[in-house]
Scaffold this motif. Structure first.
Motif, PDB file in Angstrom:
ATOM      1  N   ASP A 214       0.823  -1.209   0.000  1.00 51.20           N
ATOM      2  CA  ASP A 214       0.000   0.000   0.000  1.00 51.20           C
ATOM      3  C   ASP A 214       0.861   1.266   0.000  1.00 51.20           C
ATOM      4  O   ASP A 214       0.524   2.263  -0.646  1.00 51.20           O
TER       5      ASP A 214
ATOM      6  N   ARG B 281       0.829   4.389  -2.696  1.00 48.71           N
ATOM      7  CA  ARG B 281       0.642   5.787  -2.310  1.00 48.71           C
ATOM      8  C   ARG B 281       1.793   6.664  -2.798  1.00 48.71           C
ATOM      9  O   ARG B 281       1.579   7.800  -3.233  1.00 48.71           O
TER      10      ARG B 281
ATOM     11  N   PHE C 216      -0.242  10.516   4.777  1.00 52.47           N
ATOM     12  CA  PHE C 216      -0.490   9.581   3.683  1.00 52.47           C
ATOM     13  C   PHE C 216       0.671   8.608   3.499  1.00 52.47           C
ATOM     14  O   PHE C 216       0.464   7.440   3.143  1.00 52.47           O
TER      15      PHE C 216
ATOM     16  N   ARG D 104      -7.790   0.509  -4.423  1.00 54.61           N
ATOM     17  CA  ARG D 104      -8.814   1.519  -4.680  1.00 54.61           C
ATOM     18  C   ARG D 104      -8.164   2.778  -5.227  1.00 54.61           C
ATOM     19  O   ARG D 104      -6.975   3.030  -5.014  1.00 54.61           O
TER      20      ARG D 104
ATOM     21  N   TRP E  64      -7.610   6.478  -4.875  1.00 54.47           N
ATOM     22  CA  TRP E  64      -7.751   7.529  -3.877  1.00 54.47           C
ATOM     23  C   TRP E  64      -8.101   8.877  -4.515  1.00 54.47           C
ATOM     24  O   TRP E  64      -8.849   9.668  -3.923  1.00 54.47           O
TER      25      TRP E  64
ATOM     26  N   PRO F 138     -11.968   8.387  -7.197  1.00 49.56           N
ATOM     27  CA  PRO F 138     -12.805   7.278  -6.731  1.00 49.56           C
ATOM     28  C   PRO F 138     -14.027   7.064  -7.627  1.00 49.56           C
ATOM     29  O   PRO F 138     -14.633   8.021  -8.108  1.00 49.56           O
TER      30      PRO F 138
ATOM     31  N   ASN G 208     -14.188   9.303  -0.500  1.00 53.23           N
ATOM     32  CA  ASN G 208     -13.193   8.989   0.518  1.00 53.23           C
ATOM     33  C   ASN G 208     -12.778  10.278   1.201  1.00 53.23           C
ATOM     34  O   ASN G 208     -13.137  11.379   0.765  1.00 53.23           O
TER      35      ASN G 208
ATOM     36  N   LEU H 237     -10.038  11.798   1.259  1.00 53.61           N
ATOM     37  CA  LEU H 237      -9.072  12.624   0.540  1.00 53.61           C
ATOM     38  C   LEU H 237      -9.752  13.531  -0.479  1.00 53.61           C
ATOM     39  O   LEU H 237      -9.296  14.652  -0.723  1.00 53.61           O
TER      40      LEU H 237
END
Length: 291
Positions: free
Chosen positions: A138, A142, A157, A171, A173, A176, A223, A225
């Motif tokens: 993850d 990012r 983050f 997903r 970010w 979305p 989300n 963000l």
């Protein structure tokens, strides 16, 4: 400033969950080290579970917990955990744990512990997913988009995490889209930790608060963000079925069957890579759109 090594991060997690006994049935949890103000809910659950486990002698092992979050915790202060010994029977023990900060309750947890015994067995099958070795973690996902993340969010983050997550279907970010409320991800502590089963149960309790709440937002394409989304865990329940190691890969299969009234309901199943179902999770959380 260089990032901590995986071994240092794993030791930080062990230290975080090594609560201090300051009196009979009274424990103190150290502060988290993320430096972002608000205490991660999984930390409070895991430390409260440790308090319940420390008040009970082996071989009784925790098999379920039910927790209610009342107030957010602050990283500026330690958390105290008061244990109430409600019941000790021949096979089961029940504990209540009240987590307080500056004299105010922030979480109530009930925990049941059992002497191991045999019995009838069955389980759901594990979803068919790719193994973790072929997936991107993850943090690297990012990092690849960091130039598009607003400056004020970047430190949080990209902060180094004590538990590595490798999503099966990452997903989006920044863009979305509405999608079915299902997500699978592999997770493990970033480096080996000691062979204490109670510690591994506490680590799983800590990690079980990751990924879960966001499942309820997937059908809505929102989300934190990209939208003014207020989200927080309201309650959390965990059932521990089998032994496992939290520093080996575990699959977290999450789904959300319902959301409404500013709340989202989520479920999770946790499997070893061999397909053993070792834990089940449910959680309802606040998902309030402020726009």
């Amino acid at each position: 400033m260089t990032d901590p090594t995986p071994a240092q991060l794993a030791q930080n997690l062990v230290d975080l969950l090594n609560i201090e006994e300051i009196d009979t049935d009274l424990y103190r949890g150290i502060r988290g080290q993320d430096g972002f103000g608000r205490v991660f809910g999984g930390q409070v659950i895991a430390q409260a579970l440790q308090a319940a486990q420390r008040s009970t002698e082996a071989p009784r092992a925790a098999h379920s917990l039910h927790a209610y979050f009342m107030r957010p915790g602050a990283e500026d202060h330690p958390i105290l955990y008061r244990v109430v010994r409600d019941f000790d029977g021949k096979s089961f023990s029940t504990r209540r744990v009240i987590a307080t900060q500056r004299g105010v309750p922030i979480l109530n947890l009930a925990c049941s512990l059992q002497i191991p015994e045999g019995g009838l067995m069955h389980q759901d099958p594990m979803p068919e997913v790719p193994p973790p070795e072929g997936l991107t973690n993850d943090r690297d996902l990012r990092l690849a988009m960091i130039d598009r993340i607003p400056e004020r969010f970047r430190a949080n983050f990209l902060r180094p995490r004590m538990v590595e997550i490798r999503p099966v279907s990452p997903r989006s970010w920044l863009d979305p889209v509405k999608q079915a409320p299902f997500q699978n991800s592999w997770f493990r502590v970033v480096a080996p930790i000691p062979d204490d089963p109670a510690l591994h149960r506490a680590v799983l309790a800590y990690a079980s608060d990751m990924s879960l709440l966001g499942t309820a937002t997937l059908p809505h394409g929102v989300n934190w963000l990209t939208h003014k989304l207020q989200s927080a865990s309201l309650d959390h329940a965990l059932w521990l079925h089998e032994d496992f190691r939290a520093d080996d890969w575990l699959l977290y299969a999450c789904d959300s069957p319902w959301a409404g009234h500013a709340r989202g309901f989520n479920r999770g199943k946790i499997f070893t890579r061999e397909g053993r179902l070792v834990a089940s999770v449910t959680q309802e959380g606040l998902i309030r759109l402020r726009e």
